[in-house]
Design a protein around this motif. Structure first.
Motif, PDB file in Angstrom:
ATOM      1  N   ASN A 297       0.854  -1.196   0.000  1.00  0.00           N
ATOM      2  CA  ASN A 297       0.000   0.000   0.000  1.00  0.00           C
ATOM      3  C   ASN A 297       0.883   1.237   0.000  1.00  0.00           C
ATOM      4  N   ASN A 298       0.754   2.038  -1.006  1.00  0.00           N
ATOM      5  CA  ASN A 298       1.611   3.213  -1.156  1.00  0.00           C
ATOM      6  C   ASN A 298       0.873   4.468  -0.729  1.00  0.00           C
ATOM      7  N   MET A 299       1.370   5.112   0.311  1.00  0.00           N
ATOM      8  CA  MET A 299       0.784   6.365   0.782  1.00  0.00           C
ATOM      9  C   MET A 299       1.464   7.539   0.093  1.00  0.00           C
ATOM     10  N   THR A 300       0.684   8.560  -0.204  1.00  0.00           N
ATOM     11  CA  THR A 300       1.233   9.784  -0.793  1.00  0.00           C
ATOM     12  C   THR A 300       2.085  10.518   0.231  1.00  0.00           C
ATOM     13  N   ALA A 301       3.252  10.949  -0.176  1.00  0.00           N
ATOM     14  CA  ALA A 301       4.124  11.741   0.692  1.00  0.00           C
ATOM     15  C   ALA A 301       3.765  13.215   0.569  1.00  0.00           C
ATOM     16  N   TYR A 302       3.816  13.919   1.703  1.00  0.00           N
ATOM     17  CA  TYR A 302       3.557  15.363   1.726  1.00  0.00           C
ATOM     18  C   TYR A 302       4.768  16.058   2.345  1.00  0.00           C
ATOM     19  N   PRO A 303       5.882  16.143   1.605  1.00  0.00           N
ATOM     20  CA  PRO A 303       7.098  16.739   2.177  1.00  0.00           C
ATOM     21  C   PRO A 303       6.956  18.220   2.493  1.00  0.00           C
ATOM     22  N   ASP A 304       6.003  18.905   1.874  1.00  0.00           N
ATOM     23  CA  ASP A 304       5.851  20.340   2.089  1.00  0.00           C
ATOM     24  C   ASP A 304       4.869  20.677   3.203  1.00  0.00           C
ATOM     25  N   MET A 305       4.337  19.678   3.882  1.00  0.00           N
ATOM     26  CA  MET A 305       3.381  19.971   4.945  1.00  0.00           C
ATOM     27  C   MET A 305       4.085  20.710   6.080  1.00  0.00           C
ATOM     28  N   THR A 306       3.481  21.821   6.516  1.00  0.00           N
ATOM     29  CA  THR A 306       4.117  22.679   7.518  1.00  0.00           C
ATOM     30  C   THR A 306       3.991  22.084   8.914  1.00  0.00           C
ATOM     31  N   ASP A 307       4.824  22.610   9.832  1.00  0.00           N
ATOM     32  CA  ASP A 307       4.742  22.174  11.236  1.00  0.00           C
ATOM     33  C   ASP A 307       3.369  22.495  11.820  1.00  0.00           C
ATOM     34  N   GLU A 308       2.792  23.626  11.418  1.00  0.00           N
ATOM     35  CA  GLU A 308       1.463  23.985  11.917  1.00  0.00           C
ATOM     36  C   GLU A 308       0.429  22.943  11.498  1.00  0.00           C
ATOM     37  N   GLN A 309       0.518  22.477  10.273  1.00  0.00           N
ATOM     38  CA  GLN A 309      -0.415  21.464   9.800  1.00  0.00           C
ATOM     39  C   GLN A 309      -0.189  20.137  10.519  1.00  0.00           C
ATOM     40  N   VAL A 310       1.063  19.768  10.745  1.00  0.00           N
ATOM     41  CA  VAL A 310       1.356  18.539  11.489  1.00  0.00           C
ATOM     42  C   VAL A 310       0.779  18.628  12.900  1.00  0.00           C
ATOM     43  N   ASP A 311       0.973  19.776  13.556  1.00  0.00           N
ATOM     44  CA  ASP A 311       0.421  19.956  14.904  1.00  0.00           C
ATOM     45  C   ASP A 311      -1.099  19.825  14.900  1.00  0.00           C
ATOM     46  N   ALA A 312      -1.748  20.355  13.855  1.00  0.00           N
ATOM     47  CA  ALA A 312      -3.208  20.268  13.763  1.00  0.00           C
ATOM     48  C   ALA A 312      -3.655  18.814  13.604  1.00  0.00           C
ATOM     49  N   ILE A 313      -2.957  18.056  12.777  1.00  0.00           N
ATOM     50  CA  ILE A 313      -3.302  16.646  12.603  1.00  0.00           C
ATOM     51  C   ILE A 313      -3.100  15.886  13.907  1.00  0.00           C
ATOM     52  N   CYS A 314      -2.038  16.183  14.611  1.00  0.00           N
ATOM     53  CA  CYS A 314      -1.790  15.530  15.907  1.00  0.00           C
ATOM     54  C   CYS A 314      -2.908  15.862  16.902  1.00  0.00           C
ATOM     55  N   ALA A 315      -3.335  17.119  16.928  1.00  0.00           N
ATOM     56  CA  ALA A 315      -4.424  17.500  17.820  1.00  0.00           C
ATOM     57  C   ALA A 315      -5.719  16.763  17.456  1.00  0.00           C
ATOM     58  N   PHE A 316      -5.955  16.608  16.167  1.00  0.00           N
ATOM     59  CA  PHE A 316      -7.152  15.878  15.704  1.00  0.00           C
ATOM     60  C   PHE A 316      -7.048  14.402  16.097  1.00  0.00           C
ATOM     61  N   LEU A 317      -5.874  13.787  15.907  1.00  0.00           N
ATOM     62  CA  LEU A 317      -5.696  12.382  16.299  1.00  0.00           C
ATOM     63  C   LEU A 317      -5.911  12.188  17.788  1.00  0.00           C
ATOM     64  N   GLU A 318      -5.378  13.111  18.574  1.00  0.00           N
ATOM     65  CA  GLU A 318      -5.527  13.002  20.019  1.00  0.00           C
ATOM     66  C   GLU A 318      -6.989  13.120  20.443  1.00  0.00           C
ATOM     67  N   SER A 319      -7.768  13.907  19.695  1.00  0.00           N
ATOM     68  CA  SER A 319      -9.185  14.067  20.029  1.00  0.00           C
ATOM     69  C   SER A 319      -9.992  12.797  19.733  1.00  0.00           C
ATOM     70  N   LEU A 320      -9.425  11.875  18.962  1.00  0.00           N
ATOM     71  CA  LEU A 320     -10.135  10.659  18.574  1.00  0.00           C
ATOM     72  C   LEU A 320      -9.861   9.498  19.535  1.00  0.00           C
ATOM     73  N   LYS A 321      -9.075   9.728  20.570  1.00  0.00           N
ATOM     74  CA  LYS A 321      -8.757   8.645  21.502  1.00  0.00           C
ATOM     75  C   LYS A 321     -10.008   8.176  22.253  1.00  0.00           C
TER      76      LYS A 321
END
Length: 321
Positions: A297-321
């Motif tokens: 399974n090949n996932m698309t790479a997003y090398p240009d994703m900013t730290d702000e976007q990564v932090d937002a995804i992490c916050a969203f993942l944490e909210s799903l616990k």
């Protein structure tokens, strides 16, 4: 959700192409109904009326042909077919030649998402397209991998998206997107992929929001929510939904449900804790630590994703616990 026109079986008409396309479709449908009833009815009547009643009954007629009848049932269908051809040809030519005053968009199809560049934007938005109402829009499409097909049912426009070739489709949206009566959010017109492009073809979806010129000038595709969780959810909806679910089911990648803080087993036999460092690495270099059970399974790479976007995804993942 595809809004249905209450007056027909078709999606709600929302572009200048809709009347012509719907007219050809409805005429063809009723012609099929008419001739099916006519031919099947005459056949049933003839079978019943001139059925053979006794074994020694002679033929009811020795007629082998009727020139007048044969001319009639040849000429009438020919005229009907020429009318349908002319109507369809004109509509096809109208869709092929875009006006000179079009807003210029670019769309890239890839397994399994639509990446959309709005006029004046230097980076794409995944899934979401905003267009002003009653405005000519030209979309230049191309594929990164396999054959796709860019299809907006409400606009009655479709164009195959080919690797190694630029294709064009244009439309003029005539009906504003409605708002959900409960949430007040805009209800989009769906973008579909109308060409089977792989295992998760059905997840290759997008949205077209038809807005007023004033709303369009505010560039809503660039608006970022203040709440990190909402921002993370927006990123998931635009870029991750084709590969990661929220309900525990598997797609191309692991589900996001309960993922944060989990210890994942990797293909090489090691384990890794799902934290910010791992999430950032998986987004930018998804092959670095492949989770066991997702070989091939090949996932698309997003090398240009900013730290702000990564932090937002992490916050969203944490909210799903």
């Amino acid at each position: 959700m595809i809004l249905q026109d209450p007056q027909s079986w078709l999606p709600v008409p929302a572009s200048t192409f809709a009347p012509s396309v719907d007219g050809v479709w409805i005429l063809t449908w009723w012609l099929c109904v008419f001739f099916f009833v006519l031919i099947a009815g005459l056949l049933a009547y003839a079978v019943f009326k001139w059925r053979r009643r006794t074994p020694d009954q002679p033929a009811a007629s020795n007629t082998t042909h009727n020139t007048t009848l044969e001319v009639v049932w040849t000429v009438i269908p020919l005229i009907i077919m020429m009318v349908l051809f002319a109507w369809g040809w004109k509509g096809g030519m109208d869709m092929t030649v875009a006006p000179a005053d079009c807003l210029q968009y670019q769309v890239k199809g890839k397994q399994w998402e639509w990446q959309i560049w709005h006029p004046g934007s230097t980076s794409p938005v995944v899934r979401d397209m905003y267009v002003p109402v009653n405005t000519n829009v030209r979309v230049t499409t191309y594929s990164e991998d396999v054959l796709h097909s860019f299809y907006i049912p409400a606009f009655r426009c479709k164009r195959d998206v080919l690797p190694g070739r630029y294709q064009m489709v244009w439309f003029n949206a005539t009906r504003l997107s409605e708002r959900d009566p409960e949430t007040g959010e805009l209800m989009p017109y769906p973008i579909l992929c109308a060409e089977y492009c792989g295992r998760n073809h059905s997840y290759m979806l997008g949205n077209v929001y038809v807005v007023t010129q004033e709303e369009y000038d505010q560039r809503p595709w660039e608006v970022i929510p203040d709440d990190p969780v909402e921002y993370g959810q927006m990123i998931w909806e635009r870029q991750c939904v084709a590969c990661h679910t929220l309900d525990g089911s598997k797609l191309v990648g692991p589900t996001f449900q309960g993922l944060w803080g989990k210890t994942e087993n990797l293909e090489d036999g090691s384990t890794v804790l799902v934290d910010r460092e791992y999430v950032a690495e998986s987004i930018r270099m998804p092959e670095a630590k492949r989770v066991a059970g997702y070989a091939g399974n090949n996932m698309t790479a997003y090398p240009d994703m900013t730290d702000e976007q990564v932090d937002a995804i992490c916050a969203f993942l944490e909210s799903l616990k």
